[in-house]
Scaffold this active site. Structure first.
Site, PDB file in Angstrom:
ATOM      1  N   GLY A   8     -29.346  10.009  17.609  1.00 54.36           N
ATOM      2  CA  GLY A   8     -28.585   9.405  18.700  1.00 54.36           C
ATOM      3  C   GLY A   8     -27.676   8.302  18.210  1.00 54.36           C
ATOM      4  O   GLY A   8     -27.367   7.362  18.961  1.00 54.36           O
ATOM      5  N   GLY A  12     -24.662   4.006  22.171  1.00 60.29           N
ATOM      6  CA  GLY A  12     -25.783   3.308  22.781  1.00 60.29           C
ATOM      7  C   GLY A  12     -26.706   2.621  21.799  1.00 60.29           C
ATOM      8  O   GLY A  12     -26.277   2.017  20.812  1.00 60.29           O
ATOM      9  N   ASP A  32     -26.435  13.161  15.405  1.00 63.26           N
ATOM     10  CA  ASP A  32     -26.012  13.268  16.807  1.00 63.26           C
ATOM     11  C   ASP A  32     -25.217  14.551  16.978  1.00 63.26           C
ATOM     12  O   ASP A  32     -24.997  15.299  16.008  1.00 63.26           O
ATOM     13  CB  ASP A  32     -25.176  12.051  17.220  1.00 63.26           C
ATOM     14  CG  ASP A  32     -25.406  11.662  18.683  1.00 63.26           C
ATOM     15  OD1 ASP A  32     -25.466  12.571  19.532  1.00 63.26           O
ATOM     16  OD2 ASP A  32     -25.532  10.460  18.979  1.00 63.26           O
ATOM     17  N   ASP A  41     -28.121  19.662  17.117  1.00 58.92           N
ATOM     18  CA  ASP A  41     -28.552  19.703  18.510  1.00 58.92           C
ATOM     19  C   ASP A  41     -30.079  19.624  18.541  1.00 58.92           C
ATOM     20  O   ASP A  41     -30.770  20.606  18.240  1.00 58.92           O
ATOM     21  CB  ASP A  41     -28.058  20.986  19.164  1.00 58.92           C
ATOM     22  CG  ASP A  41     -28.420  21.075  20.648  1.00 58.92           C
ATOM     23  OD1 ASP A  41     -29.079  20.140  21.148  1.00 58.92           O
ATOM     24  OD2 ASP A  41     -28.053  22.071  21.288  1.00 58.92           O
ATOM     25  N   LEU A  42     -30.610  18.475  18.913  1.00 55.40           N
ATOM     26  CA  LEU A  42     -32.055  18.276  18.898  1.00 55.40           C
ATOM     27  C   LEU A  42     -32.747  18.882  20.114  1.00 55.40           C
ATOM     28  O   LEU A  42     -33.968  18.763  20.242  1.00 55.40           O
ATOM     29  CB  LEU A  42     -32.373  16.782  18.817  1.00 55.40           C
ATOM     30  CG  LEU A  42     -31.874  16.078  17.557  1.00 55.40           C
ATOM     31  CD1 LEU A  42     -32.199  14.591  17.613  1.00 55.40           C
ATOM     32  CD2 LEU A  42     -32.460  16.714  16.302  1.00 55.40           C
ATOM     33  N   GLY A  71     -31.579  10.779  23.275  1.00 51.68           N
ATOM     34  CA  GLY A  71     -32.229  11.047  24.549  1.00 51.68           C
ATOM     35  C   GLY A  71     -31.212  11.398  25.615  1.00 51.68           C
ATOM     36  O   GLY A  71     -30.021  11.109  25.475  1.00 51.68           O
ATOM     37  N   SER A 115     -39.723   4.518  27.433  1.00 51.64           N
ATOM     38  CA  SER A 115     -38.995   3.901  28.546  1.00 51.64           C
ATOM     39  C   SER A 115     -39.963   3.133  29.425  1.00 51.64           C
ATOM     40  O   SER A 115     -41.119   3.547  29.612  1.00 51.64           O
ATOM     41  CB  SER A 115     -38.295   4.979  29.380  1.00 51.64           C
ATOM     42  OG  SER A 115     -37.812   4.451  30.606  1.00 51.64           O
ATOM     43  N   TYR A 153     -37.592  12.754  33.649  1.00 49.41           N
ATOM     44  CA  TYR A 153     -37.263  11.709  32.677  1.00 49.41           C
ATOM     45  C   TYR A 153     -38.476  10.832  32.355  1.00 49.41           C
ATOM     46  O   TYR A 153     -38.886  10.748  31.180  1.00 49.41           O
ATOM     47  CB  TYR A 153     -36.094  10.856  33.167  1.00 49.41           C
ATOM     48  CG  TYR A 153     -35.733   9.769  32.179  1.00 49.41           C
ATOM     49  CD1 TYR A 153     -34.982  10.070  31.048  1.00 49.41           C
ATOM     50  CD2 TYR A 153     -36.148   8.453  32.365  1.00 49.41           C
ATOM     51  CE1 TYR A 153     -34.669   9.088  30.122  1.00 49.41           C
ATOM     52  CE2 TYR A 153     -35.838   7.472  31.441  1.00 49.41           C
ATOM     53  CZ  TYR A 153     -35.087   7.788  30.328  1.00 49.41           C
ATOM     54  OH  TYR A 153     -34.785   6.811  29.401  1.00 49.41           O
ATOM     55  N   LYS A 157     -40.845  10.749  28.794  1.00 47.63           N
ATOM     56  CA  LYS A 157     -41.007   9.504  28.048  1.00 47.63           C
ATOM     57  C   LYS A 157     -42.464   9.037  28.021  1.00 47.63           C
ATOM     58  O   LYS A 157     -42.914   8.423  27.042  1.00 47.63           O
ATOM     59  CB  LYS A 157     -40.118   8.420  28.661  1.00 47.63           C
ATOM     60  CG  LYS A 157     -38.622   8.672  28.503  1.00 47.63           C
ATOM     61  CD  LYS A 157     -38.206   8.623  27.052  1.00 47.63           C
ATOM     62  CE  LYS A 157     -36.686   8.631  26.890  1.00 47.63           C
ATOM     63  NZ  LYS A 157     -36.263   8.483  25.477  1.00 47.63           N
TER      64      LYS A 157
END
Length: 274
Positions: A8, A12, A32, A41-42, A71, A115, A153, A157
């Protein structure tokens, strides 16, 4: 100087982390979908294996730390299944691919991004958390599609946080000299919370999310915590989930903290015999 891979890394928290670690003198390889050293592409098993192999190759087979910031957020156009594949399996599978290489380092570190929604968002589907942890991915992703992205989501997490705590204390991780921990950010000002692909009506809900600090977090603040977790200064942390959310978790979850662990015989056997 350490060799570190950051997923990522194009935007961010991942971008801020990669930048901070590079400025601190480390060799950083970013992963990324675009704009980084490794394009992968994860969300797919093949993409995770490709990314891990490329990271190992880029560091000459000498890797000291892996930081998983990639994420997908719940307020975009992605399905719940896509969130499950990226946020949980995209981290777990990638780290497992790198684990043998990390184990060869004198001291190794791994950090996953969970998160604070795991403890502050109501109605998290426990069935999806269990499906992630038990697998297979196809089953968990299908259930993610069924429940939708907003519940998926925090479920993805939460599953990741539980995976970190379960695996960090095993022979394959700390027993091999790899300290595995997680960070649980609150609302951070990134494309996930303010990007152009967010649903504008759903995004308004973020403004009502209570943050005692009075503002959103900044990517560089989470990056500083990640840097700490990948240093000897955090040598006693193993299986920790560190909340960095401006006080949201403390505000909303006071009465049930801490929960007392009441282990079964099976729990004791799993924890103390591996």
């Amino acid at each position: 100087m350490a060799n570190i891979v950051v997923t990522g890394a194009a935007s961010g928290i991942g971008a801020a982390t990669a930048d901070l670690l590079r400025r601190s003198g480390n060799y950083v390889v970013g992963v990324d979908l675009t704009g980084t050293e490794i394009i992968a592409d994860l969300s797919t098993p093949e993409g995770r294996k490709q990314a891990a192999a490329a990271a190992i190759d880029a560091t000459g087979g000498s890797l000291d730390a892996a930081i998983c910031c990639a994420g997908v957020g719940p307020l975009s156009s992605h399905t719940g299944g896509k969130l499950v594949s990226v946020n949980y399996f995209g981290v777990v599978d990638f780290l497992e691919e790198l684990r043998p290489t990390l184990a060869r380092a004198e001291r190794a570190y791994a950090v996953a991004i969970s998160s604070s929604s795991t403890s502050t968002q109501p109605g998290i589907p426990e069935s999806l958390v269990t499906a992630c942890l038990d697998g297979p991915e196809e089953t968990a992703a299908a259930l993610g599609d069924e429940v939708g992205p907003i519940p998926a989501y925090p479920a993805s997490k939460l599953a990741l946080a539980r995976w970190v705590r379960r695996q960090a204390v095993t022979p394959g991780w700390i027993g091999a000299g790899i300290r595995l921990n997680a960070v649980a950010p609150g609302i951070v000002d990134t494309p996930m919370t303010s990007g152009p692909d967010l649903d504008p009506e759903l995004a308004k809900a973020l403004d009502f999310y209570p943050v005692p600090l009075g503002r959103r977090g900044r990517p560089e603040e989470i990056a500083a915590l990640i840097q700490f977790l990948t240093s000897d200064a955090a040598s006693l942390l193993c299986g920790s989930v560190v909340f960095a959310d401006g006080g949201t978790d403390a505000l909303l979850r006071q009465a049930d903290w801490p929960k007392v662990w009441e282990p079964t015989h099976e729990d004791l056997a799993r924890h103390f015999t591996g």
